[in-house]
Design a protein around this motif. Structure first.
Motif, PDB file in Angstrom:
ATOM      1  N   PHE A   1      77.767 -23.235 -61.764  1.00 50.49           N
ATOM      2  CA  PHE A   1      77.308 -22.047 -61.053  1.00 50.49           C
ATOM      3  C   PHE A   1      76.373 -22.404 -59.905  1.00 50.49           C
ATOM      4  CE2 PHE A   1      74.969 -22.740 -64.975  1.00 50.49           C
ATOM      5  CZ  PHE A   1      73.651 -22.787 -64.562  1.00 50.49           C
TER       6      PHE A   1
ATOM      7  N   LEU B   1      73.311 -27.316 -65.600  1.00 50.19           N
ATOM      8  CA  LEU B   1      73.149 -27.863 -66.947  1.00 50.19           C
ATOM      9  C   LEU B   1      73.342 -26.748 -67.947  1.00 50.19           C
ATOM     10  CD1 LEU B   1      69.885 -30.008 -67.314  1.00 50.19           C
ATOM     11  CD2 LEU B   1      72.202 -30.664 -67.932  1.00 50.19           C
ATOM     12  N   SER B   2      74.248 -26.961 -68.901  1.00 49.84           N
ATOM     13  CA  SER B   2      74.372 -25.947 -69.945  1.00 49.84           C
ATOM     14  C   SER B   2      74.823 -26.606 -71.239  1.00 49.84           C
ATOM     15  CB  SER B   2      75.372 -24.864 -69.518  1.00 49.84           C
ATOM     16  OG  SER B   2      76.670 -25.405 -69.440  1.00 49.84           O
TER      17      SER B   2
ATOM     18  N   GLY C   1      66.625 -21.419 -60.521  1.00 46.96           N
ATOM     19  CA  GLY C   1      67.236 -22.403 -61.404  1.00 46.96           C
ATOM     20  C   GLY C   1      66.799 -22.353 -62.844  1.00 46.96           C
TER      21      GLY C   1
ATOM     22  N   THR D   1      68.162 -25.480 -69.865  1.00 42.63           N
ATOM     23  CA  THR D   1      69.408 -25.280 -69.155  1.00 42.63           C
ATOM     24  C   THR D   1      69.054 -24.722 -67.787  1.00 42.63           C
ATOM     25  OG1 THR D   1      69.565 -23.067 -70.024  1.00 42.63           O
ATOM     26  CG2 THR D   1      70.728 -24.788 -71.228  1.00 42.63           C
ATOM     27  N   GLY D   2      69.961 -24.810 -66.850  1.00 37.82           N
ATOM     28  CA  GLY D   2      69.692 -24.204 -65.559  1.00 37.82           C
ATOM     29  C   GLY D   2      70.301 -24.975 -64.431  1.00 37.82           C
ATOM     30  N   LEU D   3      69.826 -24.645 -63.250  1.00 36.70           N
ATOM     31  CA  LEU D   3      70.384 -25.224 -62.036  1.00 36.70           C
ATOM     32  C   LEU D   3      69.434 -26.298 -61.538  1.00 36.70           C
ATOM     33  CD1 LEU D   3      72.530 -24.795 -59.828  1.00 36.70           C
ATOM     34  CD2 LEU D   3      70.851 -23.357 -58.708  1.00 36.70           C
TER      35      LEU D   3
ATOM     36  N   CYS E   1      66.582 -20.046 -65.078  1.00 31.52           N
ATOM     37  CA  CYS E   1      66.940 -18.692 -65.491  1.00 31.52           C
ATOM     38  C   CYS E   1      66.551 -18.399 -66.923  1.00 31.52           C
ATOM     39  CB  CYS E   1      68.436 -18.468 -65.340  1.00 31.52           C
ATOM     40  SG  CYS E   1      69.175 -19.279 -63.951  1.00 31.52           S
ATOM     41  N   GLN E   2      66.584 -19.467 -67.718  1.00 33.65           N
ATOM     42  CA  GLN E   2      66.231 -19.384 -69.120  1.00 33.65           C
ATOM     43  C   GLN E   2      64.842 -18.771 -69.325  1.00 33.65           C
ATOM     44  OE1 GLN E   2      65.779 -23.362 -70.335  1.00 33.65           O
ATOM     45  NE2 GLN E   2      66.243 -22.988 -72.454  1.00 33.65           N
TER      46      GLN E   2
ATOM     47  N   GLY F   1      70.535 -14.323 -62.900  1.00 30.23           N
ATOM     48  CA  GLY F   1      69.912 -14.525 -64.209  1.00 30.23           C
ATOM     49  C   GLY F   1      68.683 -13.668 -64.384  1.00 30.23           C
TER      50      GLY F   1
END
Ligand code: FMN
Ligand code: FES
Lengths: 634, 158
Positions: free
Chosen positions: A234, A387-388, A81, A394-396, A83-84, A31
């Motif tokens: 992911f 989470l998306s 995590g 969102t993210g891990l 990435c956003q 990301g």
């Protein structure tokens, strides 16, 4: 309690001994790389040198530095995590986290933060609710409510450095397994830890190992399943990219426990970075004598191969994956015999998921008792989720098993968003969990404990851990259709019911969406669902009807609106929409009429226009052109 | 003559790769992946050569080659654009991006441009779900796409 948990994780990692004036960690997960973190890294190298410091990119460089007071350690990390908000940059030891950093910001970070110890507020993450700037991970709600256990090192270690992994205590667990423990002891330990497979099924890992251990014969295999194919998932990718050595260490312990001397890591081709990092990690481990003919000086052998899949979802299923490693079509075969009895090349084989294996070294280091304090009785430990969808953050994430859905969505996730990305209070409709094999969780499940058993009780499953959030404007029939299409495409074709049954179910769903369904359609759909479940060999077909059944269970009224009222309540099914121009909003600019390829729009300049539904082909050109959002239903 | 010498060369290259894997039948997938990488696709000739060297039937090689979506049995463009068609990316607006790519390249998904430069395909989730819509162009990942951004990226490869 939560704080105590996180401290407990700290104990298992030794600090790095780096005699440096400061340290900067830049996230190089997929990301952040895609949002430009490598350019930021480059800029840091230049700016730090400009400021008169030396740059140490690796641990040995930092240690060998002749002037530690004038050396800055510049380190890459795996996915953190969030990435956003990338590229993410952390300045240590102050632990200041900067988000969305651009190369232009770097000079300022070096002079202000690194040299003058001042925080640059502009680059801090702002809490979306309070608008307060947050300095580090421990102030950000997204991180605060998590328990990062397996993922912890992903955000701290340089994934391409075996030295760093070793210095932080890596491969200690493997050493213990190879020199101080017998295979029986290892199997017993993992069984007692209560660890259950993170690849979807939740089968007790210790039991699987024990079953393989007791098989006769001296050729056995360990396979790491990195085929992660569930839509919206992911987690495994991030672990393989962010901490590849932890996966290798887990494989080593598994190999020792069952007596295997050869291992495969099977990674999907869609994850080029993970493949690269794993290959590099295996090479490094071989050159250090961690893997190879004489594992950690124990006299035992372990050869580890990294193999790429070639784009077939069903290969995530263990027997199909084994066929694929054997160079055949990746088709599942009936069980028994289980892989533990007859797996790769007909030999006893342990096959575990990436996250399961990455958890193993932590259990060995932490001990069973402490591990069982995390999570709940039947599902101990943590689980990572991706989470998306329609959610603010969102993210891990990684949380203890048994956490409620509400905590994930509203605390960590920051709430549900509408189509413009704004947080809405009553927008929540469903979370799709477990991908195409899973089901949907609705408002009534918000307080449900997320663990293997409680999900199974309501006909869903944790699956690999993808959580796709959908707001009120999402049509449930379309969602079911989407997943049906997925399994239909991915069915390997071996079982007639999986191959043809899913196709028929898909047609039925299409009828519903096109307004061509009758009362019989729903009946037929449910009947077919049960038959496909019964008549398929592997999990793919057995679970394929789940998304349909679970949306039907909770949103039958929505299906019925499509069937009997020829109406899509969420306004998504095109065929059921009536094209309209809102006379209140239309300014009569004539743009839509000019864009319409079939001359379905008429009206005078300056006066509201109208669409002829008979002529309209619903191409959407008018709605795209309208500046006043007056056109709906196309 | 020219074709023959080209074929001889390919046959030689196939032998080299198969040899690297010790003529092991179970390395078939890796061998095909590698050949697919070097030639962009697996021609009938390549598959026949692989079969010959591994002592398999051509059907067996063909059946493996057609099972996996990343192996091509027909020529593909130099750049393969794989747009994620998975649900999170759909929720994030994949359809508009798909249309923009179709218009830009003048081909539909599953097709290759006549100059052999681009192939347009859908792929399953590529793990960028929290940042969708996402696509791969060969091994490079692009995400947070919108129609304009996707077109801009493709233009860079023109
Ligand atoms: C259709 C299908 C797809 C699967 N995909 C995956 C996958 O992508 N990753 C994974 O670890 N397990 C997957 N599994 C589960 C594996 O078959 C197997 O149970 C798992 O790898 C065992 O590891 P664990 O015990 O550590 O969970 C899949 C199963 C089915 C039926
Ligand atoms: S859904 Fe598109 S990358 Fe995962």
């Amino acid at each position: 309690m939560k704080q105590a948990l996180n401290n407990m994780f700290d104990d298992i990692y030794k600090p790095l001994d780096e005699p440096c004036a400061g340290k900067i960690v830049i996230c190089t997960g997929t990301g952040c790389v895609a949002s430009g973190s490598l350019k930021v890294l480059q800029a840091f190298t230049e700016e730090i040198r400009k400021a008169g410091f030396d740059v140490a990119q690796t641990l040995p460089e930092a240690k060998e530095s002749t002037r530690p007071d004038s050396t800055v350690r510049l380190s890459k990390s795996g996915c953190q995590g969030f990435c956003q908000m990338g590229p993410l940059v952390t300045v240590l030891p102050e632990n200041i986290l900067y988000t969305k950093v651009k190369p232009e910001d770097v000079a300022e970070i070096v002079t202000e933060t690194l040299l003058n110890k001042r925080v640059i507020e502009r680059l801090l993450y702002k809490d979306p609710v309070t608008k307060e700037p947050c300095q580090g991970q421990n102030e950000i709600v997204f991180y605060k409510r998590q328990s990062r256990f397996v993922l912890k090192m992903c955000g701290e270690l340089d994934p391409e450095s075996i030295d760093e992994y070793i210095e932080r205590g890596g491969y200690d667990a493997a050493k213990k397994a190879y020199s101080d423990m017998t295979p029986e002891q290892i199997c017993k330990m993992i069984l007692e830890s209560g660890l259950r497979g993170r690849g979807g099924g939740g089968f007790p890992t210790g039991r699987k190992w024990e079953l393989t251990r007791i098989q006769p014969g001296d050729k056995k295999y360990v396979i790491c399943n990195g085929d992660e194919g569930d839509p919206g998932a992911f987690m495994d990718r991030s672990v393989m990219e962010g901490n590849p050595h932890s996966v290798i260490e887990g494989i080593m312990i598994a190999a020792r426990a069952v007596g295997a001397d050869e291992a495969y890591i099977y990674v999907r081709m869609e994850y080029p970075l993970a493949v690269k990092r794993l290959r590099k990690a295996v090479e490094a481990a071989e050159s250090k004598g961690v893997l190879g003919k004489n594992v950690l000086g124990s006299g035992r052998q372990l050869i580890c191969h990294v193999m790429e899949g070639a784009g077939a979802f069903v290969c995530g299923e263990e027997t199909a994956l084994i066929s694929s490693i054997e160079g055949k079509r990746g088709m599942p075969s009936p069980k028994p015999p289980f892989p533990a009895q007859k797996g790769l090349n007909g030999k006893p084989t342990v096959i575990n998921n990436v996250e399961t294996l990455a958890t193993i070294p932590l259990i060995v280091n932490l001990g069973v008792e402490k591990f069982r304090k995390i999570g709940n009785e039947k599902s101990p430990g943590t689980k990572t989720f991706a989470l998306s969808g329609h959610v603010a953050n969102t993210g891990l994430i990684e949380v203890p098993l048994g956490i409620t859905l509400r905590e994930i969505i509203y605390d960590i996730g920051g709430g549900v968003t509408d189509k413009h990305g704004t947080i809405t209070n009553d927008g929540f409709k469903i979370v799709q969990i477990g991908g195409p094999s899973g089901g949907c969780l609705t408002e009534q499940h918000l307080e449900l404990s997320l663990d293997f058993d409680s999900l199974r009780e309501i006909g869903a499953m944790i699956g690999s851990g993808g959580l796709v959030l959908m707001n009120k404007n999402t049509c449930m029939v379309s969602v079911a259709h989407y997943f049906m299409q997925f399994t239909q495409n991915e069915s390997c074709g071996k079982c007639v019911l999986c191959r043809e049954g899913t196709k028929q179910m898909l047609y039925l769903l299409e009828d519903i969406m096109n307004g061509q369904a009758t009362a019989q359609t729903l009946e037929l759909l449910e009947q077919l669902a049960r038959v496909v479940q019964k008549g398929s060999l592997c999990g793919l077909g057995k679970t394929a009807p789940n998304p349909v059944l679970s949306t039907l269970r909770y949103f039958r009224d929505e299906y019925e609106a499509h069937v009997f009222g020829k109406r899509c309540p969420a306004g998504q099914c095109k065929a059921l929409l009536v094209p309209e121009i809102d006379p209140e909003k239309c300014k009569g600019c004539t743009l839509c009429a000019r864009k319409c390829p079939v001359e379905a729009i008429t009206g005078e300049r300056g006066k509201p226009h109208t669409i002829d539904p008979e002529k309209c082909i619903k191409c959407g050109a008018c709605a795209a052109a309208c500046k006043f959002l007056a056109v709906t239903g196309v | 003559m020219k074709l023959e010498s080209r074929n001889n060369q390919i046959a030689q290259e196939v032998i080299e790769i198969v040899e690297k894997y010790n003529f092991q039948r179970e390395k078939l997938l890796q061998i095909l992946e590698e050949l697919n990488d070097s030639y962009g696709y697996l021609s009938e000739f390549v598959m026949k050569e692989v079969a010959k060297n591994l002592q398999l039937t051509t059907t067996e090689v063909y059946s493996v080659a057609t099972f996996y979506s990343f192996l091509n049995t027909r020529p593909k463009g130099k750049y393969i654009i794989r747009l994620c068609k998975t649900i999170s990316c759909v929720l994030a607006g994949k359809n508009a991006v798909a249309n923009a790519l179709r218009n830009e390249l003048g081909i539909d998904f599953g097709e290759t441009t006549s100059d052999g430069k681009f192939s347009l395909e859908f792929t399953n989730c590529i793990g960028m779900c929290n940042q969708g819509p996402a696509m791969l162009i060969n091994n490079d990942v692009y995400y947070h796409l919108d129609p304009e951004k996707a077109v801009e990226i493709v233009e860079k490869y023109q």
